[in-house]
Design a protein around this motif. Structure first.
Motif, short mmCIF file in Angstrom:
data_model
loop_
_atom_site.label_atom_id
_atom_site.label_comp_id
_atom_site.label_asym_id
_atom_site.label_seq_id
_atom_site.Cartn_x
_atom_site.Cartn_y
_atom_site.Cartn_z
N LEU A 94 0.83 -1.21 0.00
CA LEU A 94 0.00 0.00 0.00
C LEU A 94 0.87 1.26 0.00
O LEU A 94 0.62 2.19 -0.77
CB LEU A 94 -0.93 0.02 1.22
N CYS A 95 1.87 1.28 0.86
CA CYS A 95 2.78 2.43 0.91
C CYS A 95 3.56 2.55 -0.38
O CYS A 95 3.75 3.66 -0.90
CB CYS A 95 3.75 2.29 2.09
N PHE A 96 4.01 1.41 -0.92
CA PHE A 96 4.79 1.44 -2.16
C PHE A 96 3.95 1.96 -3.31
O PHE A 96 4.42 2.76 -4.13
CB PHE A 96 5.32 0.04 -2.47
N GLY A 97 2.70 1.52 -3.38
CA GLY A 97 1.80 2.01 -4.43
C GLY A 97 1.59 3.51 -4.35
O GLY A 97 1.59 4.22 -5.36
N PHE A 98 1.44 4.02 -3.12
CA PHE A 98 1.29 5.46 -2.92
C PHE A 98 2.54 6.19 -3.40
O PHE A 98 2.47 7.21 -4.09
CB PHE A 98 1.01 5.77 -1.45
N LEU A 99 3.73 5.68 -3.04
CA LEU A 99 4.98 6.30 -3.46
C LEU A 99 5.16 6.23 -4.98
O LEU A 99 5.64 7.19 -5.59
CB LEU A 99 6.17 5.64 -2.78
N MET A 100 4.76 5.12 -5.59
CA MET A 100 4.86 5.01 -7.05
C MET A 100 4.01 6.09 -7.72
O MET A 100 4.44 6.72 -8.69
CB MET A 100 4.41 3.62 -7.52
N GLY A 110 11.94 6.03 -10.14
CA GLY A 110 12.29 4.87 -9.32
C GLY A 110 12.53 5.20 -7.87
O GLY A 110 13.03 4.36 -7.11
N ALA A 111 12.16 6.40 -7.43
CA ALA A 111 12.40 6.82 -6.05
C ALA A 111 11.81 5.87 -5.00
O ALA A 111 12.44 5.66 -3.96
CB ALA A 111 11.89 8.25 -5.83
N PRO A 112 10.64 5.26 -5.22
CA PRO A 112 10.14 4.32 -4.21
C PRO A 112 11.11 3.17 -3.94
O PRO A 112 11.23 2.70 -2.81
CB PRO A 112 8.83 3.82 -4.81
N TYR A 113 11.82 2.74 -4.97
CA TYR A 113 12.81 1.68 -4.77
C TYR A 113 13.99 2.19 -3.95
O TYR A 113 14.56 1.46 -3.15
CB TYR A 113 13.30 1.14 -6.12
N LEU A 114 14.34 3.45 -4.16
CA LEU A 114 15.43 4.04 -3.38
C LEU A 114 15.03 4.18 -1.92
O LEU A 114 15.85 3.99 -1.02
CB LEU A 114 15.85 5.38 -3.98
N VAL A 115 13.76 4.50 -1.67
CA VAL A 115 13.25 4.54 -0.29
C VAL A 115 13.35 3.15 0.33
O VAL A 115 13.78 2.99 1.49
CB VAL A 115 11.79 5.07 -0.25
N GLY A 116 12.99 2.12 -0.43
CA GLY A 116 13.12 0.74 0.05
C GLY A 116 14.56 0.39 0.39
O GLY A 116 14.82 -0.29 1.38
N ALA A 117 15.50 0.87 -0.42
CA ALA A 117 16.91 0.61 -0.15
C ALA A 117 17.35 1.27 1.15
O ALA A 117 18.08 0.66 1.94
CB ALA A 117 17.76 1.11 -1.33
N VAL A 118 16.91 2.49 1.38
CA VAL A 118 17.27 3.20 2.61
C VAL A 118 16.71 2.47 3.83
O VAL A 118 17.40 2.28 4.84
CB VAL A 118 16.79 4.67 2.57
#
Length: 166
Positions: A94-100, A110-118
């Motif tokens: 849900l959070c990832f979809g919002f960020l996408m 691709g910033a949501p993936y960078l957030v996941g990396a952090v």
């Protein structure tokens, strides 16, 4: 299947649960960065290699939790781990979809993936708070003696914490 059924059997005995968990979380972070910054499909394909190692996290975590609690508390501990895992599997998308949706038209889609990396790297940092194998063995040896009073057990735990911070 390959990583949890085969790879984990070789990596965990070789480097231990804590290091295996760190390898998995770091591999996930690398995979997220590769996807987040990719400008062609080939980088997505290369990131699959890191997915093999990112699947080492859950078996290592389950093993650490299982080893850390008494036999009569196994169900409760594993239930808590699986409950948190279920929450992350529901809330995460849900959070990832919002960020996408938020970053869809941005210069870095691709910033949501960078957030996941952090977030994954923050989890790696947290693993350094886990006791080492030697600290854990010493703690188990001290607490394996006849059941100490509640105050004595708290004293042992604070003693272990003091050793870890020293």
């Amino acid at each position: 299947m390959l990583s949890e059924g085969v790879l984990v059997r070789f990596v965990v005995p070789l480097v231990g649960e804590r290091t295996t968990m760190r390898i998995g979380l770091t591999a996930f972070a690398v995979q997220c960065v590769m996807i987040g910054l990719s400008d062609s499909q080939v980088w997505i394909w290369y990131s699959i290699f890191f997915a093999l190692f990112s699947n080492l996290v859950y078996p290592s975590l389950s093993s650490l939790v299982s080893r850390s609690v008494s036999a009569d508390k196994q169900g409760e501990a594993q239930g808590a781990v699986n409950g948190v895992k279920a929450l992350t599997e529901g809330i995460g998308p849900l959070c990832f979809g919002f960020l996408m949706q938020l970053f869809e038209d941005s210069p870095v889609p691709g910033a949501p993936y960078l957030v996941g990396a952090v977030i994954s790297l923050a989890a790696v940092a947290m693993t350094y708070r886990f006791p080492s194998e030697a600290e854990y063995a010493a703690f188990k040896a001290r607490t394996a003696s006849p059941e100490p009073e509640d105050g004595a057990r708290e004293g042992l735990q604070s003693e272990l914490e003091a050793e870890r911070t020293a």
